[in-house]
Write a protein that holds these residues in place. Structure first.
Motif, PDB file in Angstrom:
ATOM      1  N   ASP B 108       0.952  -1.161  -0.049  1.00 20.13           N
ATOM      2  CA  ASP B 108      -0.043   0.100   0.052  1.00 20.13           C
ATOM      3  C   ASP B 108       1.000   1.285  -0.208  1.00 20.13           C
ATOM      4  OD1 ASP B 108      -2.214  -1.464   0.185  1.00 20.13           O
ATOM      5  OD2 ASP B 108      -2.753  -0.781   2.150  1.00 20.13           O
ATOM      6  N   ILE B 109       0.426   2.189  -0.731  1.00 16.53           N
ATOM      7  CA  ILE B 109       0.978   3.661  -0.587  1.00 16.53           C
ATOM      8  C   ILE B 109       0.122   4.538  -0.034  1.00 16.53           C
ATOM      9  CG2 ILE B 109       1.992   5.601  -1.760  1.00 16.53           C
ATOM     10  CD1 ILE B 109       2.297   3.539  -4.287  1.00 16.53           C
ATOM     11  N   ARG B 110       0.471   5.095   1.179  1.00 21.35           N
ATOM     12  CA  ARG B 110      -0.646   5.846   1.999  1.00 21.35           C
ATOM     13  C   ARG B 110      -0.329   7.442   1.538  1.00 21.35           C
ATOM     14  NH1 ARG B 110      -1.845   3.009   7.526  1.00 21.35           N
ATOM     15  NH2 ARG B 110      -2.116   5.085   8.214  1.00 21.35           N
ATOM     16  N   ALA B 111      -1.274   7.996   1.487  1.00 20.02           N
ATOM     17  CA  ALA B 111      -1.321   9.462   0.877  1.00 20.02           C
ATOM     18  C   ALA B 111      -2.369  10.340   1.687  1.00 20.02           C
ATOM     19  CB  ALA B 111      -1.274   9.648  -0.437  1.00 20.02           C
ATOM     20  N   LEU B 112      -2.040  11.676   1.799  1.00 16.36           N
ATOM     21  CA  LEU B 112      -2.921  12.668   2.127  1.00 16.36           C
ATOM     22  C   LEU B 112      -3.363  13.587   0.972  1.00 16.36           C
ATOM     23  CD1 LEU B 112      -1.604  13.652   5.633  1.00 16.36           C
ATOM     24  CD2 LEU B 112      -3.622  12.391   5.158  1.00 16.36           C
ATOM     25  N   VAL B 113      -4.557  13.735   0.644  1.00 12.86           N
ATOM     26  CA  VAL B 113      -4.878  14.584  -0.605  1.00 12.86           C
ATOM     27  C   VAL B 113      -5.632  15.836  -0.177  1.00 12.86           C
ATOM     28  CG1 VAL B 113      -6.234  14.502  -2.807  1.00 12.86           C
ATOM     29  CG2 VAL B 113      -5.006  12.579  -1.885  1.00 12.86           C
ATOM     30  N   GLY B 114      -5.027  16.694  -0.294  1.00 12.31           N
ATOM     31  CA  GLY B 114      -5.795  18.242   0.181  1.00 12.31           C
ATOM     32  C   GLY B 114      -6.620  18.656  -1.049  1.00 12.31           C
ATOM     33  N   VAL B 115      -7.888  18.878  -0.933  1.00 10.26           N
ATOM     34  CA  VAL B 115      -9.058  19.145  -1.930  1.00 10.26           C
ATOM     35  C   VAL B 115      -9.596  20.675  -1.776  1.00 10.26           C
ATOM     36  CG1 VAL B 115     -10.964  18.626  -3.370  1.00 10.26           C
ATOM     37  CG2 VAL B 115      -9.434  16.664  -2.217  1.00 10.26           C
ATOM     38  N   ARG B 116      -9.422  21.401  -2.517  1.00 14.17           N
ATOM     39  CA  ARG B 116     -10.149  22.673  -2.198  1.00 14.17           C
ATOM     40  C   ARG B 116     -11.723  22.768  -2.454  1.00 14.17           C
ATOM     41  NH1 ARG B 116      -6.236  24.917  -5.267  1.00 14.17           N
ATOM     42  NH2 ARG B 116      -4.157  25.200  -4.151  1.00 14.17           N
TER      43      ARG B 116
END
Lengths: 237, 211
Positions: B108-116
């Motif tokens: 797994d690749i864990r990420a944080l995605v910031g969405v406006r």
């Protein structure tokens, strides 16, 4: 202890009986975290600290603890020392703590620590035991850092990257790009590279040892001035 | 009963050492607890602030959390994780969503995605991965700034088919020698954007709306 025996301990820890190159103890962290110098240095410092604490404590309590229960007691002391180290590292070097990850708690089962406690510290007085822990830690750490540096250099062409993880802001500039690589020499950073480089280091050490031995032999067999005849049987270089 | 006495003695000595080591650990724990809590929080906050810099909001993002249920389809996360709301005044100006790419090259690749609020990407950061050092690990900002290419993108920019590596007709670069890893991150980001669009009502709900 006399000064000669300290010299003996130093020689043992750093070279003759080096934990990583001769005793081959604690290879799991040695191979796993040495992909860069900063990781190696972090683990080396943690291992050194635990070795000194455990050797010191074991030597102090050697008359209290009987042979039958010495192992559980030693393991308890080592586990406590590692836990304390882990907490301290988490508090004061959080990024490095994250990088070392599982290998920090694994110091508990590093055979060097229990090995030195059982083979040396429980039979020797405090100063010698403390010094043995220190010098064995240094010997192990030196190989760890050397391995890390070689792998980092081969794999990325640079040395001392990310040192700020250990030495705080300002150490970013320590990174030294020795040569530029378009394609990283991946094998060096991957686990097989750890085995290869370790193998080469051991071979190099053995080579140095045998050439020293040969030179000593040659010197001993060299004709002494004034003697009548000398039989030469060994190799003469 | 000599053996009994011997067991008693051994037991006492062991118990004594257990007590001493426990005290040593407990004492260090208490001494470092505040510092450790501080470091954990700071590391978390620093990552969030990279996605939404301080001037974009006026709340403490790290405190403004909401739960995202495990197995949320579009986000790919396996266990319950936290999302964060980014506010300015009474408006939610953005959210930071946890996303997991399950199709990485090595786990797994864990990420944080910031969405406006307008559906554009404020930033993506990979927080945990086991990709090949030197090849796939360029998704990590510490190794390469590839991941910054997502900034300002949205579901309309590029269109759906563009959300792929260049080699397969997309607009994002692959790395020399690695296609699987960047593609996994690209697709995870796209799915996170889709999730944000589908759930916009609840994600960007402001105090005034809910009242």
């Amino acid at each position: 202890m006399s000064s000669t025996s300290y010299r003996q301990l130093t020689l043992n820890g750093l070279w003759k009986n080096n934990p990583a190159l001769v005793q081959l103890l604690g290879l799991c962290p040695l191979l796993a975290v040495t992909a860069s110098t900063v990781n190696a240095l972090g683990l080396a410092a943690a291992t050194l600290f635990v070795l000194v604490v455990s050797n010191t404590t074991v030597s102090l309590i050697r008359s209290v603890v009987s042979d039958t229960i010495r192992l559980p007691v030693f393991v308890m002391i080592i586990a406590a020392a590692v836990t304390v180290t882990e907490l301290l590292m988490q508090a004061y070097s959080y990024e490095l703590y994250q990088i070392l990850g599982i290998f920090l708690p694994l110091i508990t089962t590093n055979c060097i620590i229990l090995g030195r406690a059982d083979a040396f510290a429980r039979k020797n007085a405090l100063p010698a035991a403390l010094y043995d822990g220190f010098i064995m830690g240094v010997g192990f750490g030196a190989v760890l850092v050397l391995l890390g540096a070689i792998r980092e250099l081969l794999g990325t062409g640079a040395l001392f990257a990310d040192m700020q993880l250990l030495f705080g802001a300002g150490a970013e500039s320590w990174r030294w790009q020795v040569f530029n690589v378009d394609y990283p020499f991946l094998v060096a950073i991957l686990p097989p590279g750890a085995f290869l480089v370790t193998g080469f280091l051991i071979a190099l050490k053995n080579q140095i040892d045998s050439s020293i031995e040969q030179r000593a032999k040659a010197q001993a067999e060299a004709p002494v001035a004034g003697s009548k005849r000398v039989r030469v049987t060994g190799t003469v270089s | 009963m000599k053996w009994l006495a011997s067991i008693g003695l051994s037991g006492t000595v062991l118990a004594l050492f257990a007590a001493i080591t426990s005290v040593a650990i407990g004492w260090t724990y208490l001494g470092t607890k505040t510092q450790i809590d501080f470091e954990v929080r700071r590391a978390e906050a620093r990552q969030l602030l990279e996605i939404f810099p301080p001037e974009t909001h006026d709340n403490e993002i790290v405190d403004d959390v909401f739960e995202v249920a495990a197995e949320t389809a579009l986000l790919g996360i396996r266990e319950r994780r936290q999302g964060y709301r980014v506010r300015r005044g009474n408006t939610v100006v953005g959210v930071i969503l946890p996303a997991t790419a399950r199709d990485g090259y090595s786990g797994d690749i864990r990420a944080l995605v910031g969405v406006r609020r307008d559906g554009s990407v404020a930033g993506v950061r990979v927080v945990a991965h086991r990709e090949t050092p030197g090849l796939g690990d360029k998704v990590d900002l510490r190794k390469s700034d590839w991941i910054l290419d997502f900034n300002e993108r949205s579901l309309a920019n590029p269109a759906l088919s563009g959300w792929n590596v260049a080699k397969e007709g997309g607009v994002f670069d692959q790395f020399t020698g690695a296609t699987v890893t960047p593609r996994a991150v690209i697709l995870a980001t796209r799915r996170a954007l889709e999730y944000a669009t589908l759930n916009a009502a609840s994600l960007f709900e402001t105090e005034a709306d809910s009242a």
